[in-house]
Design a protein around this motif. Structure first.
Motif, PDB file in Angstrom:
ATOM      1  N   GLY A 231      -4.425  -9.606   9.972  1.00  0.00           N
ATOM      2  CA  GLY A 231      -4.254  -9.399   8.528  1.00  0.00           C
ATOM      3  C   GLY A 231      -3.614  -8.046   8.221  1.00  0.00           C
ATOM      4  N   HIS A 232      -4.076  -6.992   8.935  1.00  0.00           N
ATOM      5  CA  HIS A 232      -3.490  -5.659   8.733  1.00  0.00           C
ATOM      6  C   HIS A 232      -1.989  -5.701   9.046  1.00  0.00           C
ATOM      7  CE1 HIS A 232      -7.119  -3.349   8.011  1.00  0.00           C
ATOM      8  NE2 HIS A 232      -7.692  -3.836   9.081  1.00  0.00           N
ATOM      9  N   GLN A 233      -1.661  -6.371  10.166  1.00  0.00           N
ATOM     10  CA  GLN A 233      -0.244  -6.438  10.587  1.00  0.00           C
ATOM     11  C   GLN A 233       0.626  -7.090   9.528  1.00  0.00           C
ATOM     12  OE1 GLN A 233       0.363  -8.674  14.203  1.00  0.00           O
ATOM     13  NE2 GLN A 233      -0.752  -7.119  15.379  1.00  0.00           N
ATOM     14  N   LEU A 234       0.053  -8.114   8.887  1.00  0.00           N
ATOM     15  CA  LEU A 234       0.842  -8.841   7.883  1.00  0.00           C
ATOM     16  C   LEU A 234       1.155  -7.980   6.657  1.00  0.00           C
ATOM     17  CD1 LEU A 234      -0.876 -12.354   8.116  1.00  0.00           C
ATOM     18  CD2 LEU A 234       1.400 -11.737   8.940  1.00  0.00           C
ATOM     19  N   MET A 235       0.471  -6.825   6.540  1.00  0.00           N
ATOM     20  CA  MET A 235       0.770  -5.914   5.421  1.00  0.00           C
ATOM     21  C   MET A 235       2.045  -5.101   5.682  1.00  0.00           C
ATOM     22  SD  MET A 235      -1.198  -6.452   2.979  1.00  0.00           S
ATOM     23  CE  MET A 235      -0.716  -5.093   1.903  1.00  0.00           C
ATOM     24  N   ASP A 236       2.505  -5.058   6.961  1.00  0.00           N
ATOM     25  CA  ASP A 236       3.680  -4.232   7.288  1.00  0.00           C
ATOM     26  C   ASP A 236       4.886  -4.601   6.437  1.00  0.00           C
ATOM     27  OD1 ASP A 236       2.172  -2.981   9.163  1.00  0.00           O
ATOM     28  OD2 ASP A 236       3.131  -3.899  10.931  1.00  0.00           O
ATOM     29  N   PHE A 237       5.103  -5.911   6.291  1.00  0.00           N
ATOM     30  CA  PHE A 237       6.284  -6.355   5.528  1.00  0.00           C
ATOM     31  C   PHE A 237       5.859  -7.177   4.315  1.00  0.00           C
ATOM     32  CE2 PHE A 237       7.546  -5.754   9.965  1.00  0.00           C
ATOM     33  CZ  PHE A 237       8.505  -4.763   9.781  1.00  0.00           C
ATOM     34  N   HIS A 238       4.688  -6.878   3.802  1.00  0.00           N
ATOM     35  CA  HIS A 238       4.157  -7.670   2.682  1.00  0.00           C
ATOM     36  C   HIS A 238       4.987  -7.416   1.424  1.00  0.00           C
ATOM     37  CE1 HIS A 238       1.340  -9.474  -0.094  1.00  0.00           C
ATOM     38  NE2 HIS A 238       0.645  -9.920   0.932  1.00  0.00           N
ATOM     39  N   PRO A 239       5.327  -8.488   0.677  1.00  0.00           N
ATOM     40  CA  PRO A 239       6.145  -8.269  -0.520  1.00  0.00           C
ATOM     41  C   PRO A 239       5.442  -7.415  -1.581  1.00  0.00           C
ATOM     42  CG  PRO A 239       5.415 -10.565  -0.377  1.00  0.00           C
ATOM     43  CD  PRO A 239       5.074  -9.914   0.928  1.00  0.00           C
ATOM     44  N   TYR A 240       4.104  -7.378  -1.568  1.00  0.00           N
ATOM     45  CA  TYR A 240       3.370  -6.611  -2.594  1.00  0.00           C
ATOM     46  C   TYR A 240       2.826  -5.281  -2.066  1.00  0.00           C
ATOM     47  CZ  TYR A 240       3.484 -11.215  -4.836  1.00  0.00           C
ATOM     48  OH  TYR A 240       3.881 -12.401  -5.354  1.00  0.00           O
ATOM     49  N   ARG A 241       3.347  -4.848  -0.924  1.00  0.00           N
ATOM     50  CA  ARG A 241       2.840  -3.620  -0.284  1.00  0.00           C
ATOM     51  C   ARG A 241       2.860  -2.412  -1.234  1.00  0.00           C
ATOM     52  NH1 ARG A 241       2.687  -1.210   5.183  1.00  0.00           N
ATOM     53  NH2 ARG A 241       3.197   0.964   4.891  1.00  0.00           N
ATOM     54  N   LYS A 242       4.011  -2.228  -1.895  1.00  0.00           N
ATOM     55  CA  LYS A 242       4.156  -1.060  -2.776  1.00  0.00           C
ATOM     56  C   LYS A 242       3.161  -1.136  -3.939  1.00  0.00           C
ATOM     57  CE  LYS A 242       7.931   1.523  -4.635  1.00  0.00           C
ATOM     58  NZ  LYS A 242       9.249   1.385  -5.232  1.00  0.00           N
ATOM     59  N   GLY A 243       3.067  -2.326  -4.503  1.00  0.00           N
ATOM     60  CA  GLY A 243       2.142  -2.538  -5.621  1.00  0.00           C
ATOM     61  C   GLY A 243       0.697  -2.296  -5.188  1.00  0.00           C
ATOM     62  N   ARG A 244       0.366  -2.726  -3.985  1.00  0.00           N
ATOM     63  CA  ARG A 244      -0.993  -2.529  -3.477  1.00  0.00           C
ATOM     64  C   ARG A 244      -1.311  -1.032  -3.329  1.00  0.00           C
ATOM     65  NH1 ARG A 244      -6.073  -2.373  -3.462  1.00  0.00           N
ATOM     66  NH2 ARG A 244      -6.997  -1.685  -1.529  1.00  0.00           N
ATOM     67  N   LEU A 245      -0.330  -0.269  -2.813  1.00  0.00           N
ATOM     68  CA  LEU A 245      -0.548   1.172  -2.645  1.00  0.00           C
ATOM     69  C   LEU A 245      -0.803   1.836  -3.992  1.00  0.00           C
ATOM     70  CD1 LEU A 245       2.118   2.003   0.075  1.00  0.00           C
ATOM     71  CD2 LEU A 245      -0.363   2.243   0.270  1.00  0.00           C
ATOM     72  N   HIS A 246      -0.038   1.410  -4.982  1.00  0.00           N
ATOM     73  CA  HIS A 246      -0.181   1.960  -6.324  1.00  0.00           C
ATOM     74  C   HIS A 246      -1.562   1.613  -6.888  1.00  0.00           C
ATOM     75  CE1 HIS A 246       1.133   3.369 -10.185  1.00  0.00           C
ATOM     76  NE2 HIS A 246       0.698   2.245 -10.737  1.00  0.00           N
ATOM     77  N   GLN A 247      -1.952   0.360  -6.697  1.00  0.00           N
ATOM     78  CA  GLN A 247      -3.254  -0.094  -7.213  1.00  0.00           C
ATOM     79  C   GLN A 247      -4.402   0.671  -6.532  1.00  0.00           C
ATOM     80  OE1 GLN A 247      -4.859  -3.769  -5.668  1.00  0.00           O
ATOM     81  NE2 GLN A 247      -5.442  -4.458  -7.729  1.00  0.00           N
ATOM     82  N   ALA A 248      -4.317   0.804  -5.200  1.00  0.00           N
ATOM     83  CA  ALA A 248      -5.394   1.483  -4.462  1.00  0.00           C
ATOM     84  C   ALA A 248      -5.529   2.927  -4.946  1.00  0.00           C
ATOM     85  CB  ALA A 248      -5.118   1.442  -2.961  1.00  0.00           C
ATOM     86  N   ASP A 249      -4.401   3.558  -5.171  1.00  0.00           N
ATOM     87  CA  ASP A 249      -4.388   4.937  -5.634  1.00  0.00           C
ATOM     88  C   ASP A 249      -5.121   5.086  -6.975  1.00  0.00           C
ATOM     89  OD1 ASP A 249      -3.354   7.412  -4.855  1.00  0.00           O
ATOM     90  OD2 ASP A 249      -1.943   7.337  -6.548  1.00  0.00           O
ATOM     91  N   GLN A 250      -4.786   4.198  -7.888  1.00  0.00           N
ATOM     92  CA  GLN A 250      -5.419   4.193  -9.212  1.00  0.00           C
ATOM     93  C   GLN A 250      -6.925   3.911  -9.098  1.00  0.00           C
ATOM     94  OE1 GLN A 250      -3.555   4.674 -12.198  1.00  0.00           O
ATOM     95  NE2 GLN A 250      -5.658   4.953 -12.941  1.00  0.00           N
TER      96      GLN A 250
END
Ligand code: PMV
Length: 364
Positions: A231-250
């Motif tokens: 599952g972690h590996q699938l985040m490498d090229f995940h289409p929502y990766r950037k959005g997830r980083l933004h969400q986690a930060d908030q």
């Protein structure tokens, strides 16, 4: 110099005690992430910081024995049992782990190693048995290092090393080393935070979180079809990766203040959003997959309906699996337990009534 190089260099400069054999036993808890770690880079470094509550009754109990080898050897010999049974899968994972850290723990090649571990809860069902298992193991390694070199008598130094070694086995394990609440991942929000090890943030917690309850609703104890590593590996090229980083930060910022001021509504909103996002990221991976089941959704619906009708602040979260963690303040235990027995138990296999815990304990 990297932290790894610093640790290796430190041991090279120290003389080891002559120890023929040693036995020890650590009990280490699992933890439940409030802000999820999902996605990594490099050698087990997190894509985003995570925050967790340390549990109490979900733990691994690990007995560790080292017997000095008679001749020189460069191989690592480990005998491992889980719940008194041989477990080739876990045994191989531990051997690979030891191989990957033999520069950090040079004694691993000098001793024959016997490990007997047991869990107080089902493994491979998304209750982070890797967190309790690897943290218990890392605590044994850290204790052995201290026995040999006498370099870790400072509690903070000892725990950081244990958290660092835990992380190299399983990222979430780095957070099991501390009482009540941990933060793993570098962030301007927390002084001394690091991607390399977790830190204790228990002092952030408002008194409303004293004795906070986590009732783990075990929907299924079956082995999960897709591992967290994959599952972690699938985040490498995940289409929502950037959005997830933004969400986690908030979420991290908001969670920190909710924990400090005891804002349960905000806490609950973030916790549930994190759980649903984690599973939405799995659904939208390529290939997509899901670990939740119909029962998971039925349990979540029942929790939300109960919260609405009774006005009791209880919130769900999920780990990487179908089981639901129900989080609530201790003062509502009686009402929530009645609700669990009446409405949730029929939807679940069994329930583990857990709560915030005081961290690992050395039993011998
Ligand atoms: O520690 P790992 O590699 O098993 O990853 C676990 C990730 C989650 O449990 C899903 C979330 C978390 O932060 O614990």
């Amino acid at each position: 110099m990297s932290l790894r190089e610093t640790y290796i260099k430190e041991l090279r400069g120290l003389a080891a005690q002559d120890i023929d054999s040693v036995e020890m036993r650590w009990q280490s808890p699992s933890n439940i992430a409030l802000i999820k770690y999902w996605g990594k880079h490099g050698n087990q470094l997190p894509m985003n910081p995570s925050v967790s509550f340390t549990l109490s009754k979900c733990f691994s109990d690990t007995y560790f024995k080292l017997i000095k080898k008679t001749g020189p050897s460069s191989t690592i010999n480990v005998g491992f049992t889980l719940d008194q049974k041989a477990s080739p899968v876990f045994s191989n994972r531990i051997k690979d782990y030891f191989d990957s850290i033999k520069d950090l723990c040079p004694f691993l090649t000098g001793y024959d190693i016997i490990i007997e571990s047991s869990n107080s809860f089902p493994h491979s069902a998304g209750i982070a048995s890797s967190a309790s298992g690897f943290s218990a193991l890392a605590l044994c390694l850290t204790t052995m290092e201290d026995n040999l070199y006498g370099n870790l008598d400072d509690d903070l130094k000892f725990r950081r090393k244990a958290s660092y070694l835990s992380r190299l086995g399983s990222g979430s394990a780095s957070r099991s080393i501390y009482k009540r609440a941990s933060w793993w991942g570098e962030s301007p929000e927390i002084a001394d935070s690091s991607d390399e090890f977790a830190v204790d943030v228990s002092e952030l917690l408002h008194p409303i979180f004293n004795g906070f309850q986590d009732s783990v609703l075990i929907v299924s104890s079956d082995k999960k079809p897709v591992s967290s590593s994959h599952g972690h590996q699938l985040m490498d090229f995940h289409p929502y990766r950037k959005g997830r980083l933004h969400q986690a930060d908030q979420h991290l910022r908001d969670m920190k203040s909710a924990l400090q001021i005891g804002d349960l509504e905000r806490f609950g909103h973030i916790v549930e959003s994190e759980a649903l996002s984690l599973h939405a990221l799995m659904l939208s991976s390529s290939p997509g997959y899901f670990l939740i089941s119909g029962e998971t959704i039925a349990v979540i619906r029942a929790i939300r309906a109960f919260r609405e009708s009774e006005k009791i602040p209880c919130y769900f979260t999920l780990d990487a699996g179908p089981n639901v963690h129900l989080l609530y303040p201790q003062q509502f235990s009686t009402q929530v337990k009645e609700f669990i027995i009446d409405e949730l138990e029929p939807l679940t296999d069994h329930v583990i009534y857990d709560e915030l815990g005081n961290g690992p304990v050395q039993l011998s």
